[in-house]
Design a protein around this motif. Structure first.
Motif, mmCIF file in Angstrom:
data_model
loop_
_atom_site.group_PDB
_atom_site.id
_atom_site.type_symbol
_atom_site.label_atom_id
_atom_site.label_comp_id
_atom_site.label_asym_id
_atom_site.label_seq_id
_atom_site.Cartn_x
_atom_site.Cartn_y
_atom_site.Cartn_z
ATOM 1 N N ALA A 104 0.836 -1.137 0.052
ATOM 2 C CA ALA A 104 0.056 -0.115 0.091
ATOM 3 C C ALA A 104 0.822 1.333 0.110
ATOM 4 C CB ALA A 104 -0.862 -0.054 1.357
ATOM 5 N N THR A 105 0.480 2.275 -0.894
ATOM 6 C CA THR A 105 1.196 3.399 -0.844
ATOM 7 C C THR A 105 0.292 4.670 -1.405
ATOM 8 O OG1 THR A 105 3.436 4.402 -1.999
ATOM 9 C CG2 THR A 105 2.026 2.881 -3.315
ATOM 10 N N LEU A 106 1.012 5.617 -1.458
ATOM 11 C CA LEU A 106 0.133 6.836 -2.070
ATOM 12 C C LEU A 106 -0.174 6.545 -3.641
ATOM 13 C CD1 LEU A 106 2.239 9.934 -0.747
ATOM 14 C CD2 LEU A 106 0.015 8.957 0.034
ATOM 15 N N SER A 107 -1.382 7.045 -4.119
ATOM 16 C CA SER A 107 -1.747 6.598 -5.424
ATOM 17 C C SER A 107 -0.664 6.850 -6.542
ATOM 18 C CB SER A 107 -3.010 7.150 -5.665
ATOM 19 O OG SER A 107 -2.982 8.595 -5.499
ATOM 20 N N GLN A 108 -0.183 8.067 -6.461
ATOM 21 C CA GLN A 108 0.805 8.219 -7.447
ATOM 22 C C GLN A 108 2.086 7.414 -7.435
ATOM 23 O OE1 GLN A 108 -0.007 10.320 -5.017
ATOM 24 N NE2 GLN A 108 1.551 11.782 -4.190
ATOM 25 N N SER A 109 2.472 6.780 -6.445
ATOM 26 C CA SER A 109 3.645 5.826 -6.443
ATOM 27 C C SER A 109 3.280 4.239 -6.664
ATOM 28 C CB SER A 109 4.033 5.667 -5.016
ATOM 29 O OG SER A 109 4.495 7.004 -4.610
ATOM 30 N N LEU A 110 1.825 3.943 -7.003
ATOM 31 C CA LEU A 110 1.422 2.805 -7.449
ATOM 32 C C LEU A 110 2.090 2.142 -8.522
ATOM 33 C CD1 LEU A 110 -0.357 0.211 -6.777
ATOM 34 C CD2 LEU A 110 -1.937 1.382 -8.126
ATOM 35 N N PRO A 111 2.178 3.033 -9.860
ATOM 36 C CA PRO A 111 2.798 2.484 -11.061
ATOM 37 C C PRO A 111 4.225 1.948 -10.814
ATOM 38 C CG PRO A 111 1.645 4.295 -11.666
ATOM 39 C CD PRO A 111 1.497 4.412 -10.013
ATOM 40 N N GLU A 112 5.005 2.757 -9.940
ATOM 41 C CA GLU A 112 6.441 2.226 -9.868
ATOM 42 C C GLU A 112 6.303 1.028 -9.001
ATOM 43 O OE1 GLU A 112 8.874 5.465 -9.112
ATOM 44 O OE2 GLU A 112 10.789 4.237 -8.935
ATOM 45 N N ALA A 113 5.659 1.122 -8.096
ATOM 46 C CA ALA A 113 5.620 0.087 -7.008
ATOM 47 C C ALA A 113 5.013 -1.132 -7.649
ATOM 48 C CB ALA A 113 4.602 0.326 -5.922
ATOM 49 N N LEU A 114 4.163 -1.298 -8.827
ATOM 50 C CA LEU A 114 3.898 -2.480 -9.476
ATOM 51 C C LEU A 114 4.985 -2.973 -10.589
ATOM 52 C CD1 LEU A 114 -0.015 -1.602 -10.471
ATOM 53 C CD2 LEU A 114 0.808 -3.149 -8.810
#
Length: 426
Positions: A104-114
């Motif tokens: 779980a993270t801030l929504s703007q960081s989701l693409p890089e996390a994925l």
């Protein structure tokens, strides 16, 4: 039994859910929540401990540790550092049928996390020079279990209650972990980390179209792997008692129930809730509070895809162990005689509180929609679940209990002396 009062109906938010199946079989699920600033994901890959080779138990657990020791362009340190820079609250778990990676993270960081997690499941380094370190992590977990008699007891209960491979323990044995080779690890990764059977659930502040495009880019060319069916075997017959020098005794009782996808699941689950949910539950009241027999007692419904068991545990002194076993067993039998509406009302209030809290957790929703898809082949919304809980009545649960009373019990005990196990019910 008649209904004594009408609990307030659930008020849960209606949310859209999106489903996209890639050509290789990977299923992407999403539940957008515009009101939050976070996003969470749960990725399930079909490498559970039931898929471990019989002579390499614990291999999926070892593999879960090793895939985090470097992937794609990152070594292990860079991988963990980049996830922390993104503020990813992460977790990993090896279950019966799958290994779960969640974050779980801030929504703007989701693409890089994925993108990082795509490397973890598709391009892990599996560094041979770190295999012994990975084994040491697994061995420490095994030693921790050996020092926890209550956990040892429940592991033995599950092994006795389920056919193999469904009653295995995730961490394996010292011997099986120490004998694992790098080739074993690579073979397990090739078998289990595959798109056919994988599920990615996402919840939070997301753009569905962009998410689909990114997931196609990250996973679209992931090749499928041919799947071999699991071969089921009867559990090995052993004594129900484990000798253990202690002043304490640990007691486990199990009986069959229905899995999550069964239409009767919620009725079975609610009946177990009457047994063991909260300090007003039957086990807590009758075994612990009124008689003071034990320091802890509980029961839960553990579901797998095609089978389920109710697992009950009690911890007590050696002197009170036999009476604890007898009284706990009697309460399980009494459940078959039915519940009262007042017991269900208290349980429904607790369930609804949990539902409302789950609405506010994107992590919980990403995991729930992924598990729904695995068990049901569809997403069950919070609104639907709330309505199903509202429909429960004591009469409907008693109808289920009349047709399916607790029976076919399995026992396990761990302590300084054997207990008298109740005779099977004809």
């Amino acid at each position: 039994m008649s209904k004594s009062s009408s609990p307030t109906e659930s008020t849960v938010q209606q949310r859209p859910a999106y489903i996209h199946t890639l050509s290789n079989g990977l299923v992407l699920l999403a539940e957008p929540v515009d009101a939050v600033q976070s996003a969470a994901f749960t990725m399930l890959v079909p490498s559970g401990y039931s898929t471990d080779p019989a002579d390499r138990l614990g291999l999926s657990e070892l593999l879960c540790d090793m895939v985090l020791r470097g992937a794609g362009a990152r070594d292990g340190r860079a991988l963990i550092n980049d996830l922390e820079v993104l503020g990813v609250e992460r977790g990993e778990n090896v279950g019966v049928s799958q290994t779960s990676f969640s974050g779980a993270t801030l929504s703007q960081s989701l693409p890089e996390a994925l993108s990082i997690y795509a490397d973890i499941v598709r391009c892990p380094h599996l560094p041979a020079e770190q295999l012994d370190l990975g084994k040491q992590v697994c061995l420490q977990e095994i030693r921790g279990v050996e020092d926890d008699p209550g956990q040892r007891l429940m592991i033995e209960l599950r092994r006795r209650a389920y056919p193999d491979p469904w009653g295995r323990v995730s961490h394996g044995t010292k011997e099986s972990v120490l004998s694992a080779t790098h080739d074993d690890l690579l073979a397990q990764w090739q078998r289990g980390y595959r798109p056919n059977g994988a599920i990615l659930g996402v919840a939070g502040n997301i753009d569905w179209s962009k998410l689909v495009d990114q997931v196609e880019e990250l996973f679209g060319d992931w090749p499928e792997v041919e799947v071999q069916p699991e071969i089921e075997k009867a559990a090995k017959e052993t004594s129900p008692h484990i000798d253990y020098e202690s002043s304490q005794c640990h007691i486990g009782i199990a009986y069959p129930s229905v899995p999550y996808r069964d239409p009767d699941y919620l009725r079975a689950w609610a009946a177990v809730g009457v047994l063991s949910s909260g300090m007003s539950s039957r086990l807590f009241t009758e075994v612990r509070e009124k008689r003071g027999l034990c320091y802890t007692v509980s029961a839960s419904l553990q579901t797998q895809l095609d089978r389920a068991r109710v697992l009950c545990y009690a911890g007590t002194t050696a002197e009170r162990a036999q009476e604890t076993l007898d009284v706990t067993y009697a309460e399980l039998l009494r459940l078959g005689q039915g519940i009262h509406q007042g017991e269900l009302d208290r349980l429904q209030a607790r369930i609804k509180s949990g539902l409302i809290m789950q609405q506010e957790s994107t992590s919980a929703r990403s995991g729930s929609i992924a598990r729904d898809w695995f068990h049901l082949g569809r997403i069950r919304s919070l609104e639907e679940l709330g309505a199903l809980i509202d429909e429960l009545t004591a009469d409907s649960i008693n109808e289920y209990l009349t047709a399916n009373p607790p029976t076919d019990f399995t026992f396990a005990t761990l302590g300084p002396k054997e207990l008298t196990i109740p005779e099977p019910i004809p």
